[in-house]
Design an enzyme around this catalytic site. Structure first.
Site, PDB file in Angstrom:
ATOM      1  N   TYR A 180      71.287  27.127  58.177  1.00  0.00           N
ATOM      2  CA  TYR A 180      71.589  28.232  57.897  1.00  0.00           C
ATOM      3  C   TYR A 180      70.013  28.809  57.769  1.00  0.00           C
ATOM      4  CZ  TYR A 180      73.714  31.594  55.506  1.00  0.00           C
ATOM      5  OH  TYR A 180      74.631  33.424  54.898  1.00  0.00           O
TER       6      TYR A 180
ATOM      7  N   SER B  22      69.972  36.501  53.671  1.00  0.00           N
ATOM      8  CA  SER B  22      70.239  36.198  52.273  1.00  0.00           C
ATOM      9  C   SER B  22      69.169  34.361  51.437  1.00  0.00           C
ATOM     10  CB  SER B  22      70.963  33.857  53.213  1.00  0.00           C
ATOM     11  OG  SER B  22      71.402  33.612  51.371  1.00  0.00           O
TER      12      SER B  22
HETATM   13  P1  NDP Z   1      83.071  37.170  56.073  1.00  0.00           P
HETATM   14  O1  NDP Z   1      83.207  35.879  56.509  1.00  0.00           O
HETATM   15  O2  NDP Z   1      84.044  37.959  55.481  1.00  0.00           O
HETATM   16  O3  NDP Z   1      82.717  38.573  57.509  1.00  0.00           O
HETATM   17  C1  NDP Z   1      81.889  37.988  58.312  1.00  0.00           C
HETATM   18  C2  NDP Z   1      82.341  39.246  59.734  1.00  0.00           C
HETATM   19  O4  NDP Z   1      81.544  38.836  60.727  1.00  0.00           O
HETATM   20  C3  NDP Z   1      83.777  39.100  59.508  1.00  0.00           C
HETATM   21  O5  NDP Z   1      83.715  40.709  60.064  1.00  0.00           O
HETATM   22  C4  NDP Z   1      83.379  38.432  60.891  1.00  0.00           C
HETATM   23  O6  NDP Z   1      84.868  38.476  62.006  1.00  0.00           O
HETATM   24  C5  NDP Z   1      81.876  38.954  61.946  1.00  0.00           C
HETATM   25  N1  NDP Z   1      81.497  38.088  63.253  1.00  0.00           N
HETATM   26  C6  NDP Z   1      81.642  36.473  62.629  1.00  0.00           C
HETATM   27  N2  NDP Z   1      81.068  36.332  63.082  1.00  0.00           N
HETATM   28  C7  NDP Z   1      80.986  36.851  64.577  1.00  0.00           C
HETATM   29  C8  NDP Z   1      80.596  37.324  65.638  1.00  0.00           C
HETATM   30  N3  NDP Z   1      80.399  36.384  66.941  1.00  0.00           N
HETATM   31  N4  NDP Z   1      80.451  38.907  66.831  1.00  0.00           N
HETATM   32  C9  NDP Z   1      80.729  39.868  65.505  1.00  0.00           C
HETATM   33  N5  NDP Z   1      81.412  40.002  64.324  1.00  0.00           N
HETATM   34  C10 NDP Z   1      81.668  38.036  63.447  1.00  0.00           C
HETATM   35  O7  NDP Z   1      81.612  36.920  56.047  1.00  0.00           O
HETATM   36  P2  NDP Z   1      80.423  37.823  54.750  1.00  0.00           P
HETATM   37  O8  NDP Z   1      81.392  39.191  54.592  1.00  0.00           O
HETATM   38  O9  NDP Z   1      80.018  36.822  53.508  1.00  0.00           O
HETATM   39  O10 NDP Z   1      79.112  38.157  55.624  1.00  0.00           O
HETATM   40  C11 NDP Z   1      78.426  38.873  56.076  1.00  0.00           C
HETATM   41  C12 NDP Z   1      77.127  38.360  56.283  1.00  0.00           C
HETATM   42  O11 NDP Z   1      76.615  38.023  54.603  1.00  0.00           O
HETATM   43  C13 NDP Z   1      76.654  37.530  56.859  1.00  0.00           C
HETATM   44  O12 NDP Z   1      75.378  37.612  57.485  1.00  0.00           O
HETATM   45  C14 NDP Z   1      76.561  36.220  55.626  1.00  0.00           C
HETATM   46  O13 NDP Z   1      74.966  35.019  56.286  1.00  0.00           O
HETATM   47  C15 NDP Z   1      75.571  37.137  54.244  1.00  0.00           C
HETATM   48  N6  NDP Z   1      75.650  36.615  53.614  1.00  0.00           N
HETATM   49  C16 NDP Z   1      76.616  36.336  52.814  1.00  0.00           C
HETATM   50  C17 NDP Z   1      77.017  35.615  51.761  1.00  0.00           C
HETATM   51  C18 NDP Z   1      77.896  35.181  51.054  1.00  0.00           C
HETATM   52  O14 NDP Z   1      78.262  33.974  50.118  1.00  0.00           O
HETATM   53  N7  NDP Z   1      79.330  35.683  51.696  1.00  0.00           N
HETATM   54  C19 NDP Z   1      75.684  35.818  50.863  1.00  0.00           C
HETATM   55  C20 NDP Z   1      74.310  35.480  51.446  1.00  0.00           C
HETATM   56  C21 NDP Z   1      74.732  36.154  52.900  1.00  0.00           C
HETATM   57  P3  NDP Z   1      85.297  37.786  63.382  1.00  0.00           P
HETATM   58  O15 NDP Z   1      85.197  36.443  62.102  1.00  0.00           O
HETATM   59  O16 NDP Z   1      87.308  38.658  63.590  1.00  0.00           O
HETATM   60  O17 NDP Z   1      84.324  37.942  64.117  1.00  0.00           O
END
Ligand code: NDP
Length: 276
Positions: A178, A165
């Site tokens: 974070y 990030s």
């Molecule tokens: P979302 O919350 O939309 O998606 C997260 C995904 O990860 C989902 O598929 C969720 O499914 C899965 N997930 C969460 N926890 C777990 C776990 N313990 N084990 C397996 N799967 C898991 O978030 P984003 O797509 O936005 O985020 C993706 C990445 O991008 C992250 O690392 C985030 O920190 C990073 N990021 C996001 C930004 C943003 O503004 N959106 C900005 C900068 C970085 P489920 O909950 O069903 O397990």
């Protein structure tokens, strides 16, 4: 101003065209947290470009839906492998890699994407708890999965991308735990790049700024992050909010042969907002 609105519409139309489809024919790509958000967009990108993808998350319904979407757009209608696994659990991580190898026989590309944010202040009595949760989910999980994946990536000249990030290097008063965790992701990546380079494995991070996904509500920070998104749209040099496609295009580059001399790098995808 007029200048800004014309810039913005150009960017929006470029963005709508989707990134170019690089050739990932028959590559095996494991994307953690690919049942939604950036991970799902990434899985669809690889599926569209001919890869065999592994979908992961904790919700089987969302995983099945994501897998179906991937199969629909796969040129050879490859079935995506669905693995329900919590990346913070060691046994689940083992199953993630084992099932991938059992089904596809190899691993070419690992995208460590699963993650979430959290509020935290130095005055917060639960700070240590939050810090531990952030480190477990955003850092330890990546270390665990990477360790399990490396023996397989050695055989394929594999490639790793860790999703970090802009908060890994830009301090933020609301999201300290974070920020700390994502900062560790960047340094973890740079250190292992030194070790894995001679083994033929490249590893980089993509560092996006805020993009609209379920991340905002998962972090319980809908309002603050909505404000951040509006602010970014008005102030960053490109005058628009980043999208999941913007992030995916960067991931695509870092896993293609076009970046074959790039490792240990953090690719910032933020419309230049870090400079304002
Ligand atoms: P979302 O919350 O939309 O998606 C997260 C995904 O990860 C989902 O598929 C969720 O499914 C899965 N997930 C969460 N926890 C777990 C776990 N313990 N084990 C397996 N799967 C898991 O978030 P984003 O797509 O936005 O985020 C993706 C990445 O991008 C992250 O690392 C985030 O920190 C990073 N990021 C996001 C930004 C943003 O503004 N959106 C900005 C900068 C970085 P489920 O909950 O069903 O397990």
């Amino acid at each position: 101003s007029t200048n800004h609105s014309s810039l913005s519409s150009t960017q929006v139309s470029i963005n709508k065209m989707y990134g170019r489809c690089r050739d990932f024919s028959d590559k095996v790509v494991l994307i953690t947290g690919s049942s939604g958000g950036i991970g799902l967009e990434t899985a669809k990108y690889y599926a569209r470009c001919g890869a065999k993808v592994v979908i992961n998350g904790r919700n089987p319904v969302a995983i099945a839906k994501a897998a179906e979407e991937c199969q629909c757009i796969s040129p050879k209608k490859y079935r995506a492998l669905q693995i329900k696994a919590d990346v913070t659990k060691e046994d689940d991580c083992k199953r993630l890699i084992e099932n991938t190898i059992d089904r596809f026989g190899k691993l070419d590309i690992l995208i460590n994407n699963a993650g979430a944010g959290a509020f935290g202040s130095i005055y917060d009595p639960k700070l240590l708890e939050t810090l531990e949760r952030m480190i477990n989910l955003n850092v330890k999980s990546i270390a665990m999965i990477t360790q399990l994946a490396v023996p397989h990536l050695e055989k394929t000249n594999g490639i790793i991308v860790n999703i970090s990030s802009t908060l890994s290097f830009k301090p933020n008063v609301h999201f300290m735990p974070y920020c700390v965790a994502k900062s560790a992701v960047d340094m973890f990546t740079k250190c292992i790049a030194l070790e894995l380079g001679p083994k033929g494995i490249r590893v980089n991070t993509v560092n996006p700024t805020a993009v609209r996904t379920n991340f905002q509500s998962a972090t319980g920070a809908g309002e603050i992050l909505d404000g951040v998104l509006k602010h970014l749209e008005q102030t960053n040099p490109l005058r628009r909010i980043g999208t999941t496609e913007d992030v995916v295009n960067a991931i695509g580059y870092l896993t293609s042969s076009e970046s074959s001399f790039v490792t240990g790098h953090s690719l910032v995808v933020d419309g230049g907002s870090v400079y304002v």
